[in-house]
Write a protein that holds these residues in place. Structure first.
Motif, PDB file in Angstrom:
ATOM      1  N   ILE A 135      15.856 -30.441  -2.674  1.00  0.00           N
ATOM      2  CA  ILE A 135      15.394 -30.456  -1.672  1.00  0.00           C
ATOM      3  C   ILE A 135      15.858 -28.275  -1.300  1.00  0.00           C
ATOM      4  N   ILE A 136      16.709 -28.049  -2.119  1.00  0.00           N
ATOM      5  CA  ILE A 136      17.524 -26.861  -1.498  1.00  0.00           C
ATOM      6  C   ILE A 136      16.252 -25.429  -1.854  1.00  0.00           C
ATOM      7  N   LEU A 137      15.478 -26.113  -3.445  1.00  0.00           N
ATOM      8  CA  LEU A 137      14.390 -24.945  -3.306  1.00  0.00           C
ATOM      9  C   LEU A 137      13.275 -25.195  -2.154  1.00  0.00           C
ATOM     10  N   LEU A 138      12.913 -26.246  -1.966  1.00  0.00           N
ATOM     11  CA  LEU A 138      11.984 -26.817  -0.933  1.00  0.00           C
ATOM     12  C   LEU A 138      12.971 -25.866   0.301  1.00  0.00           C
ATOM     13  N   VAL A 139      13.556 -25.662   0.959  1.00  0.00           N
ATOM     14  CA  VAL A 139      14.075 -24.542   2.013  1.00  0.00           C
ATOM     15  C   VAL A 139      14.104 -23.232   1.978  1.00  0.00           C
ATOM     16  N   ILE A 140      14.038 -22.401   0.188  1.00  0.00           N
ATOM     17  CA  ILE A 140      14.555 -21.973   0.451  1.00  0.00           C
ATOM     18  C   ILE A 140      12.901 -20.964  -0.049  1.00  0.00           C
ATOM     19  N   ILE A 141      11.807 -22.004  -0.707  1.00  0.00           N
ATOM     20  CA  ILE A 141      10.193 -21.587  -0.501  1.00  0.00           C
ATOM     21  C   ILE A 141      10.074 -21.232   1.392  1.00  0.00           C
ATOM     22  N   THR A 142      10.563 -22.329   1.705  1.00  0.00           N
ATOM     23  CA  THR A 142      10.076 -22.167   3.611  1.00  0.00           C
ATOM     24  C   THR A 142      10.600 -20.330   3.502  1.00  0.00           C
ATOM     25  N   ILE A 143      11.975 -20.499   3.996  1.00  0.00           N
ATOM     26  CA  ILE A 143      12.065 -19.485   4.338  1.00  0.00           C
ATOM     27  C   ILE A 143      11.519 -18.273   4.207  1.00  0.00           C
ATOM     28  N   PHE A 144      11.125 -18.238   2.707  1.00  0.00           N
ATOM     29  CA  PHE A 144      10.390 -16.490   1.887  1.00  0.00           C
ATOM     30  C   PHE A 144       9.113 -17.071   1.828  1.00  0.00           C
TER      31      PHE A 144
ATOM     32  N   VAL B 249       7.858 -18.214   5.291  1.00  0.00           N
ATOM     33  CA  VAL B 249       7.817 -18.081   7.119  1.00  0.00           C
ATOM     34  C   VAL B 249       7.743 -16.217   6.321  1.00  0.00           C
ATOM     35  N   ILE B 250       9.041 -15.846   6.274  1.00  0.00           N
ATOM     36  CA  ILE B 250       9.050 -13.989   6.102  1.00  0.00           C
ATOM     37  C   ILE B 250       8.169 -13.355   5.655  1.00  0.00           C
ATOM     38  N   ASN B 251       7.644 -13.979   4.352  1.00  0.00           N
ATOM     39  CA  ASN B 251       6.452 -12.868   4.088  1.00  0.00           C
ATOM     40  C   ASN B 251       5.495 -13.232   4.819  1.00  0.00           C
ATOM     41  N   LEU B 252       5.028 -14.409   5.272  1.00  0.00           N
ATOM     42  CA  LEU B 252       4.060 -14.550   6.379  1.00  0.00           C
ATOM     43  C   LEU B 252       4.131 -13.865   7.739  1.00  0.00           C
ATOM     44  N   ARG B 253       5.380 -13.776   8.175  1.00  0.00           N
ATOM     45  CA  ARG B 253       5.463 -13.024   9.863  1.00  0.00           C
ATOM     46  C   ARG B 253       5.432 -11.424   9.449  1.00  0.00           C
ATOM     47  N   LEU B 254       5.223 -10.949   8.005  1.00  0.00           N
ATOM     48  CA  LEU B 254       5.485  -9.460   7.267  1.00  0.00           C
ATOM     49  C   LEU B 254       4.845  -8.990   7.472  1.00  0.00           C
ATOM     50  N   THR B 255       3.643  -9.849   6.674  1.00  0.00           N
ATOM     51  CA  THR B 255       1.562 -10.138   6.349  1.00  0.00           C
ATOM     52  C   THR B 255       0.725  -9.631   7.778  1.00  0.00           C
ATOM     53  N   GLN B 256       1.563 -10.236   8.645  1.00  0.00           N
ATOM     54  CA  GLN B 256       0.904 -10.886   9.643  1.00  0.00           C
ATOM     55  C   GLN B 256       1.339  -9.589  10.818  1.00  0.00           C
ATOM     56  N   GLY B 257       2.598  -9.163  11.022  1.00  0.00           N
ATOM     57  CA  GLY B 257       2.703  -7.716  11.482  1.00  0.00           C
ATOM     58  C   GLY B 257       2.114  -6.547  10.318  1.00  0.00           C
ATOM     59  N   PHE B 258       2.150  -6.678   9.463  1.00  0.00           N
ATOM     60  CA  PHE B 258       0.808  -5.502   8.731  1.00  0.00           C
ATOM     61  C   PHE B 258      -0.451  -5.366   9.217  1.00  0.00           C
ATOM     62  N   GLY B 259      -1.596  -6.531   9.253  1.00  0.00           N
ATOM     63  CA  GLY B 259      -2.226  -6.506   9.783  1.00  0.00           C
ATOM     64  C   GLY B 259      -2.898  -5.635  11.211  1.00  0.00           C
ATOM     65  N   ARG B 260      -1.836  -6.237  11.886  1.00  0.00           N
ATOM     66  CA  ARG B 260      -1.575  -6.124  13.236  1.00  0.00           C
ATOM     67  C   ARG B 260      -1.499  -3.901  13.017  1.00  0.00           C
ATOM     68  N   LYS B 261      -0.254  -4.256  12.327  1.00  0.00           N
ATOM     69  CA  LYS B 261       0.021  -2.315  12.558  1.00  0.00           C
ATOM     70  C   LYS B 261      -2.031  -1.840  11.975  1.00  0.00           C
ATOM     71  N   LYS B 262      -1.920  -1.962  11.096  1.00  0.00           N
ATOM     72  CA  LYS B 262      -3.240  -1.801  10.681  1.00  0.00           C
ATOM     73  C   LYS B 262      -4.403  -1.513  11.597  1.00  0.00           C
ATOM     74  N   ARG B 263      -4.706  -2.759  12.307  1.00  0.00           N
ATOM     75  CA  ARG B 263      -5.830  -2.334  13.490  1.00  0.00           C
ATOM     76  C   ARG B 263      -5.436  -1.781  14.620  1.00  0.00           C
ATOM     77  N   GLY B 264      -3.611  -1.515  15.028  1.00  0.00           N
ATOM     78  CA  GLY B 264      -3.621  -0.757  15.950  1.00  0.00           C
ATOM     79  C   GLY B 264      -3.530   0.665  14.962  1.00  0.00           C
TER      80      GLY B 264
ATOM     81  N   ILE C 270      -2.788 -12.948   3.330  1.00  0.00           N
ATOM     82  CA  ILE C 270      -1.786 -14.011   3.750  1.00  0.00           C
ATOM     83  C   ILE C 270      -2.013 -14.942   2.371  1.00  0.00           C
ATOM     84  N   LEU C 271      -3.134 -15.440   2.112  1.00  0.00           N
ATOM     85  CA  LEU C 271      -2.643 -17.186   1.265  1.00  0.00           C
ATOM     86  C   LEU C 271      -2.472 -16.149  -0.121  1.00  0.00           C
ATOM     87  N   THR C 272      -3.039 -14.784  -0.279  1.00  0.00           N
ATOM     88  CA  THR C 272      -2.656 -15.162  -1.535  1.00  0.00           C
ATOM     89  C   THR C 272      -0.798 -14.384  -1.773  1.00  0.00           C
ATOM     90  N   VAL C 273      -0.074 -13.942  -0.740  1.00  0.00           N
ATOM     91  CA  VAL C 273       1.311 -14.213  -0.012  1.00  0.00           C
ATOM     92  C   VAL C 273       1.314 -14.969  -0.571  1.00  0.00           C
TER      93      VAL C 273
END
Length: 314
Positions: A285-294, A296-311, A229-232
């Motif tokens: 400011i637009i760049l800040l919004v784009i960075i925040t969106i990406f 959040v998306i990467n964080l959600r994907l990474t968190q879901g990936f970790g839960r899947k692997k534990r399962g 999550i940190l490196t992503v």
């Protein structure tokens, strides 16, 4: 007399407590003062400037959302967004995967000269960006005898590519530069994470008959979730702020080449070449919004990936 002494002691304790509190604030004050001067104030001023028309010399004039409209309707801006995302994915995604594999290999017990390999892999991160760009400009020269074209023509039988003159050639060269420079940084972070995993898990997996790949997939990767999550997150932010690599690699032509224009280069061009600080601040400011969106998306994907692997591991 007794009550008076108690009152005196209470006042003395409170004064000592206040002195300790003041001294504590004085110790941390330099950081907050420096942060306010070089961090907070420029950020707030940039937000204010995004709604102004200013060339850096004449008086500011308020123009509302015109700067945002001008940026969002500029085809070159959307081209810079496209270039940033493509080069970010090409240069960032492989380094995360390769970094995890390299970290796993560097942690193997039978590997000799571990210190040498770790320093060698981390060395590109410490190398000057100018030196890196010079090396890659030679490797990916437009000349047919360059190393990259030699590999393409003699090993794969392909036609030579004008790397610094074609759109995808430029993107590939810059992405490889980003990959080469940052893969060692992520490898060291992953290596620290792997070394924090208890050896008992690998020993139990070996007893159960799991091979090295299965141990990597079902033990190492799920346990490495916080580090991934940190490196992503850091890689996403770094990819969206891509600036040094394309500007140094292309030199004077960097700001005239649409195929290599990134969002930060677009921002820099508006501010320091066109003297349009209002649109540059709006782009920030637009760049800040784009960075925040990406992020959040990467964080959600990474968190879901970790839960899947534990399962799966259960």
């Amino acid at each position: 007399m007794n009550s008076a002494s108690k009152l005196f002691k209470r006042k003395k304790y409170r004064s000592e407590e206040k002195k300790d509190m003041i001294s504590g604030y004085l110790y941390i004050a330099p950081f907050f003062i420096i942060f306010a001067l070089i961090g907070l104030y420029p950020a707030l001023f940039s937000i204010y400037l995004a709604f102004q028309k200013w060339n850096g010399l004449s008086p500011m004039t308020f123009n509302g959302l015109a700067n945002f409209e001008l940026v969002l309707t500029d085809p070159l801006f959307w081209k810079s967004v496209y270039n940033t995302i493509i080069m970010g994915l090409m240069g960032t995604a492989p380094q995360l995967v390769v970094g995890l594999i390299l970290a796993y290999l560097l942690n193997l017990a039978f590997l000799k000269f571990k210190g040498f390999f770790r320093v060698t892999i981390f060395m590109p991160y410490l190398t000057s960006m100018v030196a890196v760009a010079l090396i890659f400009s030679v490797l990916f020269s437009n000349h047919e005898s360059s190393l990259a074209n030699y590999v393409l023509t003699h090993l794969f039988g392909l036609d030579p590519i004008a790397w610094a003159a074609s759109e995808w050639g430029t993107k590939i060269a810059i992405s490889l530069m980003v990959f080469w420079r940052w893969v060692g940084y992520n490898t060291i972070i992953y290596l620290a994470g792997i070394q924090s995993i208890p050896n008992e898990l690998y020993e139990a997996a070996t007893v159960d008959g799991a091979n090295k790949f299965q141990q990597l997939w079902y033990i190492t990767v799920p346990m490495m979730k916080p580090f991934i999550i940190l490196t992503v997150f850091t890689s996403t932010v770094g990819a969206m702020q891509l600036f040094s690599e394309p500007t140094v690699f292309l030199g004077a032509d960097a700001f005239t080449r649409d195929e290599a224009m990134t969002i930060v280069m677009y921002l820099y061009r508006d501010a320091f070449r066109l003297q349009s600080f209002g649109t540059a601040s709006a782009t920030a400011i637009i760049l800040l919004v784009i960075i925040t969106i990406f992020a959040v998306i990467n964080l959600r994907l990474t968190q879901g990936f970790g839960r899947k692997k534990r399962g799966v591991s259960k």
